[in-house]
Design a protein around this motif. Structure first.
Motif, PDB file in Angstrom:
ATOM      1  N   THR A  49       0.837  -1.187   0.000  1.00  0.00           N
ATOM      2  CA  THR A  49       0.000   0.000   0.000  1.00  0.00           C
ATOM      3  C   THR A  49       0.876   1.241   0.000  1.00  0.00           C
ATOM      4  O   THR A  49       2.062   1.182   0.345  1.00  0.00           O
ATOM      5  CB  THR A  49      -0.933   0.006   1.227  1.00  0.00           C
ATOM      6  OG1 THR A  49      -1.751   1.187   1.206  1.00  0.00           O
ATOM      7  CG2 THR A  49      -0.128   0.009   2.526  1.00  0.00           C
ATOM      8  N   GLY A  50       0.290   2.352  -0.369  1.00  0.00           N
ATOM      9  CA  GLY A  50       1.032   3.603  -0.360  1.00  0.00           C
ATOM     10  C   GLY A  50       0.109   4.781  -0.180  1.00  0.00           C
ATOM     11  O   GLY A  50      -1.116   4.669  -0.366  1.00  0.00           O
ATOM     12  N   ILE A  51       0.698   5.901   0.178  1.00  0.00           N
ATOM     13  CA  ILE A  51      -0.065   7.119   0.419  1.00  0.00           C
ATOM     14  C   ILE A  51       0.756   8.309  -0.046  1.00  0.00           C
ATOM     15  O   ILE A  51       1.995   8.287   0.038  1.00  0.00           O
ATOM     16  CB  ILE A  51      -0.432   7.241   1.920  1.00  0.00           C
ATOM     17  CG1 ILE A  51      -1.425   8.375   2.156  1.00  0.00           C
ATOM     18  CG2 ILE A  51       0.828   7.437   2.775  1.00  0.00           C
ATOM     19  CD1 ILE A  51      -2.040   8.336   3.563  1.00  0.00           C
ATOM     20  N   ILE A  52       0.084   9.307  -0.556  1.00  0.00           N
ATOM     21  CA  ILE A  52       0.764  10.536  -0.933  1.00  0.00           C
ATOM     22  C   ILE A  52       0.983  11.377   0.314  1.00  0.00           C
ATOM     23  O   ILE A  52       0.044  11.608   1.085  1.00  0.00           O
ATOM     24  CB  ILE A  52      -0.042  11.329  -1.980  1.00  0.00           C
ATOM     25  CG1 ILE A  52      -0.165  10.509  -3.269  1.00  0.00           C
ATOM     26  CG2 ILE A  52       0.626  12.672  -2.273  1.00  0.00           C
ATOM     27  CD1 ILE A  52       1.129  10.215  -3.974  1.00  0.00           C
ATOM     28  N   TRP A  53       2.199  11.829   0.496  1.00  0.00           N
ATOM     29  CA  TRP A  53       2.564  12.498   1.743  1.00  0.00           C
ATOM     30  C   TRP A  53       1.709  13.737   2.009  1.00  0.00           C
ATOM     31  O   TRP A  53       1.280  13.977   3.128  1.00  0.00           O
ATOM     32  CB  TRP A  53       4.043  12.883   1.699  1.00  0.00           C
ATOM     33  CG  TRP A  53       4.540  13.467   2.975  1.00  0.00           C
ATOM     34  CD1 TRP A  53       4.788  14.779   3.238  1.00  0.00           C
ATOM     35  CD2 TRP A  53       4.839  12.752   4.172  1.00  0.00           C
ATOM     36  NE1 TRP A  53       5.215  14.919   4.538  1.00  0.00           N
ATOM     37  CE2 TRP A  53       5.263  13.712   5.122  1.00  0.00           C
ATOM     38  CE3 TRP A  53       4.786  11.404   4.535  1.00  0.00           C
ATOM     39  CZ2 TRP A  53       5.649  13.339   6.425  1.00  0.00           C
ATOM     40  CZ3 TRP A  53       5.165  11.056   5.823  1.00  0.00           C
ATOM     41  CH2 TRP A  53       5.589  12.016   6.739  1.00  0.00           C
ATOM     42  N   GLY A  54       1.444  14.513   0.995  1.00  0.00           N
ATOM     43  CA  GLY A  54       0.710  15.755   1.181  1.00  0.00           C
ATOM     44  C   GLY A  54      -0.752  15.677   0.792  1.00  0.00           C
ATOM     45  O   GLY A  54      -1.416  16.704   0.713  1.00  0.00           O
ATOM     46  N   ALA A 107       2.280   4.478  -6.759  1.00  0.00           N
ATOM     47  CA  ALA A 107       2.608   3.417  -7.696  1.00  0.00           C
ATOM     48  C   ALA A 107       3.132   2.206  -6.937  1.00  0.00           C
ATOM     49  O   ALA A 107       3.609   2.324  -5.805  1.00  0.00           O
ATOM     50  CB  ALA A 107       3.642   3.904  -8.703  1.00  0.00           C
ATOM     51  N   SER A 108       3.035   1.066  -7.574  1.00  0.00           N
ATOM     52  CA  SER A 108       3.434  -0.169  -6.913  1.00  0.00           C
ATOM     53  C   SER A 108       4.836  -0.628  -7.295  1.00  0.00           C
ATOM     54  O   SER A 108       5.368  -1.544  -6.672  1.00  0.00           O
ATOM     55  CB  SER A 108       2.429  -1.279  -7.245  1.00  0.00           C
ATOM     56  OG  SER A 108       2.392  -1.492  -8.642  1.00  0.00           O
ATOM     57  N   GLY A 109       5.421  -0.020  -8.288  1.00  0.00           N
ATOM     58  CA  GLY A 109       6.729  -0.461  -8.740  1.00  0.00           C
ATOM     59  C   GLY A 109       7.848  -0.074  -7.800  1.00  0.00           C
ATOM     60  O   GLY A 109       7.895   1.055  -7.299  1.00  0.00           O
ATOM     61  N   LEU A 110       8.758  -0.990  -7.576  1.00  0.00           N
ATOM     62  CA  LEU A 110       9.875  -0.715  -6.680  1.00  0.00           C
ATOM     63  C   LEU A 110      10.710   0.447  -7.187  1.00  0.00           C
ATOM     64  O   LEU A 110      11.258   1.222  -6.394  1.00  0.00           O
ATOM     65  CB  LEU A 110      10.761  -1.956  -6.544  1.00  0.00           C
ATOM     66  CG  LEU A 110      10.395  -2.961  -5.464  1.00  0.00           C
ATOM     67  CD1 LEU A 110       9.094  -3.676  -5.791  1.00  0.00           C
ATOM     68  CD2 LEU A 110      11.513  -3.970  -5.273  1.00  0.00           C
ATOM     69  N   ASN A 111      10.812   0.607  -8.491  1.00  0.00           N
ATOM     70  CA  ASN A 111      11.668   1.664  -9.020  1.00  0.00           C
ATOM     71  C   ASN A 111      11.068   3.051  -8.863  1.00  0.00           C
ATOM     72  O   ASN A 111      11.703   4.042  -9.198  1.00  0.00           O
ATOM     73  CB  ASN A 111      11.997   1.393 -10.487  1.00  0.00           C
ATOM     74  CG  ASN A 111      10.758   1.299 -11.350  1.00  0.00           C
ATOM     75  OD1 ASN A 111       9.637   1.447 -10.857  1.00  0.00           O
ATOM     76  ND2 ASN A 111      10.936   1.048 -12.631  1.00  0.00           N
ATOM     77  N   GLU A 112       9.823   3.125  -8.350  1.00  0.00           N
ATOM     78  CA  GLU A 112       9.217   4.426  -8.046  1.00  0.00           C
ATOM     79  C   GLU A 112       9.668   4.962  -6.700  1.00  0.00           C
ATOM     80  O   GLU A 112       9.356   6.097  -6.349  1.00  0.00           O
ATOM     81  CB  GLU A 112       7.690   4.288  -8.047  1.00  0.00           C
ATOM     82  CG  GLU A 112       7.095   3.851  -9.374  1.00  0.00           C
ATOM     83  CD  GLU A 112       6.829   5.003 -10.319  1.00  0.00           C
ATOM     84  OE1 GLU A 112       7.021   6.166  -9.934  1.00  0.00           O
ATOM     85  OE2 GLU A 112       6.437   4.730 -11.465  1.00  0.00           O
TER      86      GLU A 112
END
Length: 126
Positions: A49-54, A107-112
């Motif tokens: 999972t991920g979240i945008i900081w702002g 994004a889910s990619g590690l390179n992001e």
């Protein structure tokens, strides 16, 4: 430079819960994404999972979207991963990561993700 430190891992029984924390320091821009990943030996690192900081935009992998919740406390520079209904297959090293997503969304990619923490072990016993 951004530094990330995970904490909160440990041993828990199946069906239990854990909350992981990711403490961030350094220059974190509001457009950064902070993500949680996990890895077991011999397998690729898996996006959770991920979240945008702002912002409030989040994204979940199908494998965890009904059990895991990401949140953040910008005042404390913390990102949390609340994990419920844990299963033995959730056993892994959990990492947080931060980066500037190319398309402006999580994004889910590690390179992001350019910056990575050292990881925290989560073990779920059956």
């Amino acid at each position: 430079q951004v530094q990330l430190v995970e904490s909160g891992g440990g041993l828990v029984q199946a069906g239990g819960s854990l909350r992981l924390s990711c403490a961030a320091s350094g220059r974190i821009f509001s457009s950064y994404a902070v993500g949680w990943f996990r890895q077991v030996p011999g397998k690729e690192r898996e996006f959770l999972t991920g979240i945008i900081w702002g912002g409030s935009s989040t994204y979940y992998a199908d494998s965890v979207k009904d059990r895991f919740t990401i949140s953040r406390d910008n005042a404390k520079n913390l990102v949390y991963l609340q994990m419920n209904s844990l299963k033995p297959e959730d056993t892994a090293v959990y990492y947080c990561a931060a980066g500037l997503p190319r398309r402006g969304v999580v994004a889910s990619g590690l390179n992001e993700y350019r910056h990575w923490g050292q990881g925290t072990q989560v073990t779920v016993s059956s």
